[in-house]
Design an enzyme around this catalytic site. Structure first.
Site, PDB file in Angstrom:
ATOM      1  N   CYS A  99      36.095  26.819  32.397  1.00 49.02           N
ATOM      2  CA  CYS A  99      34.713  26.674  32.330  1.00 49.02           C
ATOM      3  C   CYS A  99      34.147  25.725  31.102  1.00 49.02           C
ATOM      4  CB  CYS A  99      34.097  28.037  32.283  1.00 49.02           C
ATOM      5  SG  CYS A  99      34.920  29.015  31.111  1.00 49.02           S
TER       6      CYS A  99
HETATM    7  N1  LIG Z   1      35.434  34.442  32.941  1.00 51.57           N
HETATM    8  C1  LIG Z   1      35.401  32.964  33.011  1.00 51.57           C
HETATM    9  O1  LIG Z   1      34.111  32.578  32.752  1.00 51.57           O
HETATM   10  C2  LIG Z   1      36.104  32.112  33.709  1.00 51.57           C
HETATM   11  C3  LIG Z   1      37.740  32.435  34.064  1.00 51.57           C
HETATM   12  N2  LIG Z   1      38.428  31.641  34.666  1.00 51.57           N
HETATM   13  C4  LIG Z   1      39.635  32.168  35.055  1.00 51.57           C
HETATM   14  O2  LIG Z   1      39.574  32.788  36.332  1.00 51.57           O
HETATM   15  C5  LIG Z   1      40.535  34.016  36.107  1.00 51.57           C
HETATM   16  C6  LIG Z   1      39.865  35.332  36.116  1.00 51.57           C
HETATM   17  O3  LIG Z   1      39.015  35.111  35.149  1.00 51.57           O
HETATM   18  P1  LIG Z   1      38.141  36.627  34.978  1.00 51.57           P
HETATM   19  O4  LIG Z   1      37.360  36.899  36.300  1.00 51.57           O
HETATM   20  O5  LIG Z   1      37.138  36.242  33.790  1.00 51.57           O
HETATM   21  O6  LIG Z   1      39.097  37.583  34.550  1.00 51.57           O
HETATM   22  P2  LIG Z   1      39.056  39.383  34.474  1.00 51.57           P
HETATM   23  O7  LIG Z   1      40.098  40.010  33.571  1.00 51.57           O
HETATM   24  O8  LIG Z   1      37.567  39.714  34.661  1.00 51.57           O
HETATM   25  O9  LIG Z   1      39.698  39.588  36.033  1.00 51.57           O
HETATM   26  C7  LIG Z   1      41.020  39.351  36.526  1.00 51.57           C
HETATM   27  C8  LIG Z   1      41.392  40.136  37.672  1.00 51.57           C
HETATM   28  O10 LIG Z   1      42.851  39.847  37.933  1.00 51.57           O
HETATM   29  C9  LIG Z   1      43.402  40.900  38.282  1.00 51.57           C
HETATM   30  N3  LIG Z   1      44.787  41.056  37.342  1.00 51.57           N
HETATM   31  C10 LIG Z   1      44.929  41.250  36.188  1.00 51.57           C
HETATM   32  N4  LIG Z   1      46.035  41.278  35.858  1.00 51.57           N
HETATM   33  C11 LIG Z   1      46.807  40.868  36.888  1.00 51.57           C
HETATM   34  C12 LIG Z   1      48.084  40.451  37.144  1.00 51.57           C
HETATM   35  N5  LIG Z   1      48.974  40.684  36.131  1.00 51.57           N
HETATM   36  N6  LIG Z   1      48.493  40.190  38.168  1.00 51.57           N
HETATM   37  C13 LIG Z   1      47.595  40.126  39.410  1.00 51.57           C
HETATM   38  N7  LIG Z   1      46.281  40.464  38.911  1.00 51.57           N
HETATM   39  C14 LIG Z   1      45.861  40.688  37.897  1.00 51.57           C
HETATM   40  C15 LIG Z   1      42.644  42.165  38.037  1.00 51.57           C
HETATM   41  O11 LIG Z   1      42.179  42.784  38.746  1.00 51.57           O
HETATM   42  P3  LIG Z   1      43.237  44.121  39.647  1.00 51.57           P
HETATM   43  O12 LIG Z   1      43.945  44.747  38.299  1.00 51.57           O
HETATM   44  O13 LIG Z   1      42.302  45.052  40.315  1.00 51.57           O
HETATM   45  O14 LIG Z   1      44.049  43.378  40.529  1.00 51.57           O
HETATM   46  C16 LIG Z   1      41.457  41.557  37.085  1.00 51.57           C
HETATM   47  O15 LIG Z   1      40.121  42.170  37.545  1.00 51.57           O
HETATM   48  C17 LIG Z   1      41.413  33.803  34.858  1.00 51.57           C
HETATM   49  O16 LIG Z   1      42.434  32.904  35.196  1.00 51.57           O
HETATM   50  C18 LIG Z   1      40.550  32.884  33.949  1.00 51.57           C
HETATM   51  O17 LIG Z   1      41.240  31.916  33.036  1.00 51.57           O
HETATM   52  C19 LIG Z   1      38.068  30.141  34.613  1.00 51.57           C
HETATM   53  C20 LIG Z   1      36.694  29.780  34.375  1.00 51.57           C
HETATM   54  C21 LIG Z   1      35.977  30.547  33.777  1.00 51.57           C
HETATM   55  C1  LIG Z   2      40.416  33.563  29.945  1.00 49.37           C
HETATM   56  C2  LIG Z   2      39.812  32.143  30.044  1.00 49.37           C
HETATM   57  O1  LIG Z   2      40.516  31.351  29.667  1.00 49.37           O
HETATM   58  N1  LIG Z   2      38.889  31.958  30.571  1.00 49.37           N
HETATM   59  C3  LIG Z   2      38.037  30.625  30.773  1.00 49.37           C
HETATM   60  C4  LIG Z   2      37.787  29.883  29.355  1.00 49.37           C
HETATM   61  C5  LIG Z   2      37.148  30.855  28.421  1.00 49.37           C
HETATM   62  C6  LIG Z   2      37.760  30.696  27.295  1.00 49.37           C
HETATM   63  O2  LIG Z   2      38.240  29.844  26.791  1.00 49.37           O
HETATM   64  O3  LIG Z   2      37.858  31.783  26.616  1.00 49.37           O
HETATM   65  P1  LIG Z   2      38.818  32.197  25.626  1.00 49.37           P
HETATM   66  O4  LIG Z   2      38.612  31.126  24.567  1.00 49.37           O
HETATM   67  O5  LIG Z   2      38.560  33.526  25.221  1.00 49.37           O
HETATM   68  O6  LIG Z   2      40.301  31.908  26.177  1.00 49.37           O
HETATM   69  C7  LIG Z   2      39.031  29.541  31.319  1.00 49.37           C
HETATM   70  O7  LIG Z   2      39.948  29.797  32.208  1.00 49.37           O
HETATM   71  O8  LIG Z   2      38.659  28.370  31.456  1.00 49.37           O
END
Ligand SMILES: NC(=O)C1=CN([C@@H]2O[C@H](COP(=O)(O)OP(=O)(O)OC[C@H]3O[C@@H](n4cnc5c(N)ncnc54)[C@H](OP(=O)(O)O)[C@@H]3O)[C@@H](O)[C@H]2O)C=CC1
Ligand SMILES: CC(=O)N[C@@H](CCC(=O)OP(=O)(O)O)C(=O)O
Length: 346
Positions: free
Chosen positions: A154
């Protein structure tokens, strides 16, 4: 199908899929909530998914025997996503399922396992698949022959939409100074000291200045998008809001540029981009949160320029950007299911 479907990005994918005109949800995959209703985790989604329950990874893999085509979104954490995606790629192959994957995690954001491992200090979970993944925001990749996509993070999305038109121009700077402010949903649903309400509310602070793991990602994507080898000085901040990212980029150009010329340059660069709007003043996160739009504003004084961008981290920075790519991979209009505007007053 959505991997990591109980997370914040996963929930946004489920919300977007509920109104998508073509994609039908086959499974919302979860280990922790398998068998539980989607509505128990996301009560806001109850009208869209009143009865559907989360599926185990094993049951979801078995469903591939009964479909011809699959759009697979991964919103699992980096480090876990690649191995999960690899299982679904193998199952799709053995069942003859046509498959496109868009991964929102960091696992397919780099072209080589070595580049990934240099940043994340762990072995890549499916390096054999990297060659099949495109990298970039859709606005910066004119066409791709790759089957799958690794979507930038993001912070990177907001920074790249601001930086690439400048870096890919004849007046490209050699260094960028980028401040980014993110809402607390950027760190996912597991509570952390930095996301705890009393810490975050009415507060603003920088963290990991010049040392955040997404700085190399931003630099790599600028180069991939034709912006050359530019030094990226990135200072992320935690903001006192739940959703949204605001980026301020500053640079010194080789020559002076007027603000009108700079704004016109951005308007020309994004002339065909449905989701990028160049505003006359400064962008505000309230004008984009919950939407797939990015607002960009510019300022210039002599050789010094400022480019500001605002996005929703969970939509344009993750689920919406992934949906935009998935639409394109299936030759659908890129805007399908994504044209809702921000409510502005929430
Ligand atoms: N939050 C943001 O703004 C952004 C996030 N991202 C990326 O998107 C992805 C998801 O982020 P976000 O939704 O914030 O994360 P969350 O922690 O909210 O959700 C991740 C989900 O993945 C599942 N999970 C957790 N651990 C594992 C594991 N070891 N193996 C498989 N599944 C697992 C869990 O569900 P369950 O245990 O129920 O299976 C959990 O709810 C990340 O890779 C993050 O870097 C990218 C851009 C922006
Ligand atoms: C989990 C994670 O990396 N999410 C986001 C970015 C938010 C972020 O960079 O947040 P932190 O500084 O707390 O890592 C991503 O995947 O780009």
């Amino acid at each position: 199908m959505v991997l990591g479907a109980t997370g914040y990005v996963g929930g946004e994918l489920l919300r977007l899929l509920a109104v998508h005109p073509e994609f039908k949800l086959l499974a919302a995959v979860s280990t922790s909530q398998a068998g539980q209703p989607i509505a128990a985790t996301f009560s806001a989604l109850a009208p869209a998914w009143p009865n559907l329950t989360f599926s185990t990874p094993e049951d979801s893999l078995a469903m591939l025997a009964d479909v011809d085509r699959l759009a697979l979104f991964s919103a699992a954490p980096h480090g876990a996503s690649a191995a999960m995606v690899a299982q679904f790629v193998a199952a799709a192959h053995s069942h003859g399922v046509e498959l496109h994957v868009v991964d929102s995690s960091a696992d397919f954001r780099y072209r080589t396992a070595a580049d990934y491992e240099a940043v994340y200090a762990s072995t890549h979970g499916a390096s054999e698949l990297l060659a099949d993944f495109e990298q970039g925001v859709p606005e910066h990749v004119a066409a791709t022959s790759k089957q799958h996509v690794g979507h930038p993070g993001c912070f990177a999305t907001a920074a790249l939409l601001a930086a690439v038109p400048l870096c890919a121009s004849s007046f490209a700077p050699s260094s960028l100074f980028i401040n980014g402010i993110t809402g607390s949903t950027g760190s996912g649903r597991s509570p952390l000291p930095g996301t705890h309400h009393p810490e975050r509310h009415s507060n603003l602070y920088a963290y990991k200045p010049l040392a955040h793991r997404h700085a190399p990602e931003i630099a790599a994507y600028i180069a991939t998008a034709g912006g050359g080898d530019v030094r990226v000085n990135f200072v992320p901040h935690s903001g006192p809001f739940a959703r949204g990212i605001h980026v301020t980029l500053q640079a010194e150009l080789p020559n002076a540029v007027s603000v009108d010329d700079l704004r016109q340059h951005y308007r020309d660069y994004y002339a065909n981009a449905s989701f990028v709007r160049i505003v006359d003043g400064t962008p505000r996160i309230k004008d984009v949160v919950t939407s797939n739009y990015c607002h960009i504003g510019v300022a210039a004084e002599g050789n010094n320029v400022v480019v500001m961008s605002a996005i929703d981290n969970l939509v344009k920075g993750a689920a919406g950007g992934a949906m935009q790519w998935m639409n394109r991979l299936w030759s659908l209009p890129e805007t399908h299911g994504l044209l809702a505007t921000a409510p502005a007053w929430t």
